[in-house]
Design a protein around this motif. Structure first.
Motif, PDB file in Angstrom:
ATOM      1  N   THR A  10       0.789  -1.260   0.141  1.00 13.27           N
ATOM      2  CA  THR A  10       0.013   0.017  -0.129  1.00 13.27           C
ATOM      3  C   THR A  10       0.702   1.158  -0.164  1.00 13.27           C
ATOM      4  O   THR A  10       0.629   2.170  -0.749  1.00 13.27           O
ATOM      5  CB  THR A  10      -1.032  -0.343   1.258  1.00 13.27           C
ATOM      6  OG1 THR A  10      -1.733  -1.254   1.294  1.00 13.27           O
ATOM      7  CG2 THR A  10      -1.793   1.193   1.127  1.00 13.27           C
ATOM      8  N   HIS A  11       2.097   1.418   0.888  1.00 10.13           N
ATOM      9  CA  HIS A  11       2.773   2.583   1.088  1.00 10.13           C
ATOM     10  C   HIS A  11       4.298   2.195   0.822  1.00 10.13           C
ATOM     11  O   HIS A  11       4.445   0.873   1.240  1.00 10.13           O
ATOM     12  CB  HIS A  11       2.430   3.176   2.425  1.00 10.13           C
ATOM     13  CG  HIS A  11       1.213   3.888   2.543  1.00 10.13           C
ATOM     14  ND1 HIS A  11       0.046   3.320   3.123  1.00 10.13           N
ATOM     15  CD2 HIS A  11       0.688   5.058   2.039  1.00 10.13           C
ATOM     16  CE1 HIS A  11      -0.945   4.033   3.245  1.00 10.13           C
ATOM     17  NE2 HIS A  11      -0.661   5.024   2.612  1.00 10.13           N
ATOM     18  N   MET A  12       4.855   3.273   0.450  1.00  7.89           N
ATOM     19  CA  MET A  12       6.507   3.030   0.207  1.00  7.89           C
ATOM     20  C   MET A  12       7.076   4.254   1.146  1.00  7.89           C
ATOM     21  O   MET A  12       6.745   5.367   0.897  1.00  7.89           O
ATOM     22  CB  MET A  12       7.024   3.334  -1.296  1.00  7.89           C
ATOM     23  CG  MET A  12       8.314   3.364  -1.521  1.00  7.89           C
ATOM     24  SD  MET A  12       8.415   3.784  -3.208  1.00  7.89           S
ATOM     25  CE  MET A  12      10.438   3.928  -3.116  1.00  7.89           C
ATOM     26  N   CYS A  13       7.692   3.867   1.853  1.00 11.50           N
ATOM     27  CA  CYS A  13       8.276   4.623   3.053  1.00 11.50           C
ATOM     28  C   CYS A  13       9.857   4.893   2.578  1.00 11.50           C
ATOM     29  O   CYS A  13      10.673   3.996   2.384  1.00 11.50           O
ATOM     30  CB  CYS A  13       8.410   4.137   4.436  1.00 11.50           C
ATOM     31  SG  CYS A  13       6.802   3.701   5.381  1.00 11.50           S
ATOM     32  N   LYS A  29       4.691   7.630   0.487  1.00 18.36           N
ATOM     33  CA  LYS A  29       3.940   7.815  -0.678  1.00 18.36           C
ATOM     34  C   LYS A  29       3.251   6.369  -1.020  1.00 18.36           C
ATOM     35  O   LYS A  29       3.722   5.300  -0.614  1.00 18.36           O
ATOM     36  CB  LYS A  29       4.584   8.531  -1.683  1.00 18.36           C
ATOM     37  CG  LYS A  29       5.859   7.359  -2.277  1.00 18.36           C
ATOM     38  CD  LYS A  29       6.584   7.974  -3.399  1.00 18.36           C
ATOM     39  CE  LYS A  29       5.835   8.393  -4.746  1.00 18.36           C
ATOM     40  NZ  LYS A  29       5.232   6.968  -5.444  1.00 18.36           N
ATOM     41  N   SER A  30       2.088   6.699  -1.787  1.00 17.88           N
ATOM     42  CA  SER A  30       1.616   5.482  -2.169  1.00 17.88           C
ATOM     43  C   SER A  30       2.441   4.524  -3.150  1.00 17.88           C
ATOM     44  O   SER A  30       3.038   5.151  -3.966  1.00 17.88           O
ATOM     45  CB  SER A  30       0.203   5.894  -2.918  1.00 17.88           C
ATOM     46  OG  SER A  30      -0.823   6.311  -2.322  1.00 17.88           O
ATOM     47  N   THR A  35       5.462   3.714 -11.471  1.00 20.20           N
ATOM     48  CA  THR A  35       6.276   4.797 -11.396  1.00 20.20           C
ATOM     49  C   THR A  35       7.438   4.659 -11.948  1.00 20.20           C
ATOM     50  O   THR A  35       8.357   3.375 -11.874  1.00 20.20           O
ATOM     51  CB  THR A  35       6.676   5.114  -9.954  1.00 20.20           C
ATOM     52  OG1 THR A  35       5.373   5.354  -9.413  1.00 20.20           O
ATOM     53  CG2 THR A  35       7.622   6.337  -9.688  1.00 20.20           C
ATOM     54  N   THR A  36       8.268   5.492 -12.884  1.00 16.69           N
ATOM     55  CA  THR A  36       9.544   5.397 -13.470  1.00 16.69           C
ATOM     56  C   THR A  36      10.584   5.735 -12.590  1.00 16.69           C
ATOM     57  O   THR A  36      10.226   6.677 -11.677  1.00 16.69           O
ATOM     58  CB  THR A  36       9.649   5.927 -14.784  1.00 16.69           C
ATOM     59  OG1 THR A  36       9.553   7.257 -14.662  1.00 16.69           O
ATOM     60  CG2 THR A  36       8.386   5.391 -15.839  1.00 16.69           C
ATOM     61  N   GLU A  37      11.651   5.463 -12.764  1.00 17.19           N
ATOM     62  CA  GLU A  37      12.733   5.843 -12.159  1.00 17.19           C
ATOM     63  C   GLU A  37      13.054   7.460 -12.318  1.00 17.19           C
ATOM     64  O   GLU A  37      13.513   8.164 -11.346  1.00 17.19           O
ATOM     65  CB  GLU A  37      14.309   5.171 -12.304  1.00 17.19           C
ATOM     66  CG  GLU A  37      14.683   5.185 -14.011  1.00 17.19           C
ATOM     67  CD  GLU A  37      14.183   4.407 -14.850  1.00 17.19           C
ATOM     68  OE1 GLU A  37      14.680   4.042 -15.831  1.00 17.19           O
ATOM     69  OE2 GLU A  37      13.200   3.726 -14.588  1.00 17.19           O
ATOM     70  N   THR A  71      10.813  -3.012  -6.816  1.00 15.76           N
ATOM     71  CA  THR A  71      12.361  -3.247  -6.762  1.00 15.76           C
ATOM     72  C   THR A  71      13.485  -2.936  -8.089  1.00 15.76           C
ATOM     73  O   THR A  71      14.577  -2.175  -7.752  1.00 15.76           O
ATOM     74  CB  THR A  71      12.386  -4.666  -6.282  1.00 15.76           C
ATOM     75  OG1 THR A  71      11.542  -4.909  -5.162  1.00 15.76           O
ATOM     76  CG2 THR A  71      13.958  -4.928  -5.762  1.00 15.76           C
ATOM     77  N   GLN A  72      12.790  -3.283  -8.936  1.00 12.70           N
ATOM     78  CA  GLN A  72      13.352  -3.202 -10.257  1.00 12.70           C
ATOM     79  C   GLN A  72      13.716  -1.517 -10.546  1.00 12.70           C
ATOM     80  O   GLN A  72      14.852  -1.059 -10.894  1.00 12.70           O
ATOM     81  CB  GLN A  72      12.861  -3.634 -11.358  1.00 12.70           C
ATOM     82  CG  GLN A  72      12.828  -5.385 -11.437  1.00 12.70           C
ATOM     83  CD  GLN A  72      14.442  -5.607 -11.664  1.00 12.70           C
ATOM     84  OE1 GLN A  72      14.934  -6.240 -10.909  1.00 12.70           O
ATOM     85  NE2 GLN A  72      15.204  -5.245 -12.826  1.00 12.70           N
ATOM     86  N   MET A  73      12.633  -0.779 -10.185  1.00 12.45           N
ATOM     87  CA  MET A  73      12.632   0.490 -10.670  1.00 12.45           C
ATOM     88  C   MET A  73      13.616   1.204  -9.723  1.00 12.45           C
ATOM     89  O   MET A  73      14.276   2.035 -10.148  1.00 12.45           O
ATOM     90  CB  MET A  73      11.284   1.348 -10.264  1.00 12.45           C
ATOM     91  CG  MET A  73      11.196   2.598 -10.626  1.00 12.45           C
ATOM     92  SD  MET A  73      11.720   3.833  -9.013  1.00 12.45           S
ATOM     93  CE  MET A  73      10.276   3.367  -8.075  1.00 12.45           C
TER      94      MET A  73
END
Length: 260
Positions: A10-13, A29-30, A35-37, A71-73
Motif C-alpha cells: 500500500t505504501h512506500m516509506c 507515498k502510495s 512509477t519510473t525511475e 524493486t526493479q525501478m
C-alpha cells in the motif's frame, strides 16, 4: 547519509538515516508499480532539498520490497542517478537467525526478514513474537535465534475492503476504533465487529502460541496499527513503529562487515 526504502503493498516509506543508523526523517507515498525511475527522482530530489541534503552526502541505498516492479525501478534509479548498487533484502543475505527443521524458508518476504533482524538485535536471547500490522498482518515466532513458525492473515483495513467488495448490500465502511461490540446500525455493527474481532484474534493467537510452545514470549508490534493494537492488547509488550527501517540498516551493516 543512507537512504532506506521500505516498500509495502500500500505504501512506500523513504527514510533518511545518519551514518550511525539514526532515522532523521521518513516520507510516505502510495506504492505505484507504474512509477519510473525518472518520475521517482523528481519526488526524491524534492525530499532532499527540503532536508537540505546534498546528493554527494549519500553513502548507500538499501531496499526491502514486497513489490518486484518497484524493486526493479529502485535498482535503475540508484544506478542511473547515483551510480550506486542498491542493497536488496532477500534470503540470500547473511542472516542472524536459523530455521527450525521442518520450516520452509523459501520465499520468506523481505518485510518479515527485517522485522526479525532488528528484533533480535534489540532483544537478544529472548523468545520473540513479532506482529507486523500492514495490508496483511504477519507474525513471526522465534525461540532465541531459531525461527519456529509464523502466520499471515488479512490486515484490518483489508478486511473492511473485502467485506464491501464481496457483498451486494453492505455499504463501504471506513476503518474505525470502536469499543462497544453492540453496534446500533449497519455501519457501526460492521465497525465494532471487525475492530473488536481483530483485537480478539491477536490476543487468541498470542495465547495459543504460548500454549503450543510451552514457553513465555516477549511480544513486539510494528506496522501502521501497532500503536492502537498495543493499547488494546495488553499481551503486547512493546510497539516499535520503525522496527522495519532500522532492520534494513542493521542487515546492510551486518553484510557489509562480512563482505569486506
Amino acid at each position: 547519509m543512507y537512504i532506506v526504502f521500505d516498500v509495502g503493498n500500500t505504501h512506500m516509506c523513504t527514510s533518511i538515516l545518519r551514518n550511525d543508523g539514526f532515522v532523521l526523517e521518513t516520507f510516505r507515498k502510495s506504492t505505484d508499480e507504474k512509477t519510473t525511475e525518472d518520475e521517482f527522482f523528481t519526488f526524491f530530489k524534492s525530499m532532499l532539498e527540503v532536508n537540505e541534503i546534498q546528493i554527494d552526502e549519500i553513502k548507500g541505498m538499501m531496499v526491502s520490497s514486497v513489490v518486484p516492479m518497484v524493486t526493479q525501478m529502485l535498482k535503475f534509479f540508484a544506478k542511473k542517478y547515483f551510480n550506486i548498487d542498491i542493497f536488496i533484502v532477500d534470503m540470500d543475505k547473511h542472516l542472524p537467525f536459523v530455521f527450525e527443521e521442518g520450516n520452509n524458508s523459501k520465499g520468506m518476504g523481505p518485510d518479515r526478514i527485517i522485522d526479525i533482524v532488528q528484533a533480535l538485535k534489540e532483544y537478544p536471547d529472548r523468545n520473540l513474537i513479532i506482529f507486523d500490522f500492514g495490508t496483511a498482518t504477519t507474525y513471526e515466532v522465534l525461540k532465541k535465534n531459531v525461527y519456529i513458525g509464523g502466520g499471515i492473515f488479512p490486515g484490518i483495513r483489508t478486511t473492511f475492503n473485502a467485506l464491501f467488495g464481496r457483498t451486494a448490500r453492505i455499504p463501504k465502511v471506513d476503518y474505525c476504533e470502536i469499543d462497544t461490540v453492540l453496534g446500533k446500525d449497519t455501519v457501526e455493527q460492521i465497525q465494532c465487529a471487525i475492530f473488536n474481532g481483530y483485537i480478539g484474534q491477536v490476543k487468541y493467537l498470542i495465547e495459543k502460541i504460548k500454549e503450543e510452545v510451552g514457553e513465555d514470549f516477549f511480544v513486539i508490534a510494528t506496522g501502521g496499527l501497532s500503536k492502537i493494537m498495543g493499547e488494546k492488547v495488553e499481551e503486547i509488550n512493546i510497539c516499535s513503529s520503525r522496527l522495519s527501517i532500522r532492520g534494513i540498516y542493521t542487515l546492510y551493516k551486518m553484510n557489509e562487515k562480512i563482505n569486506k
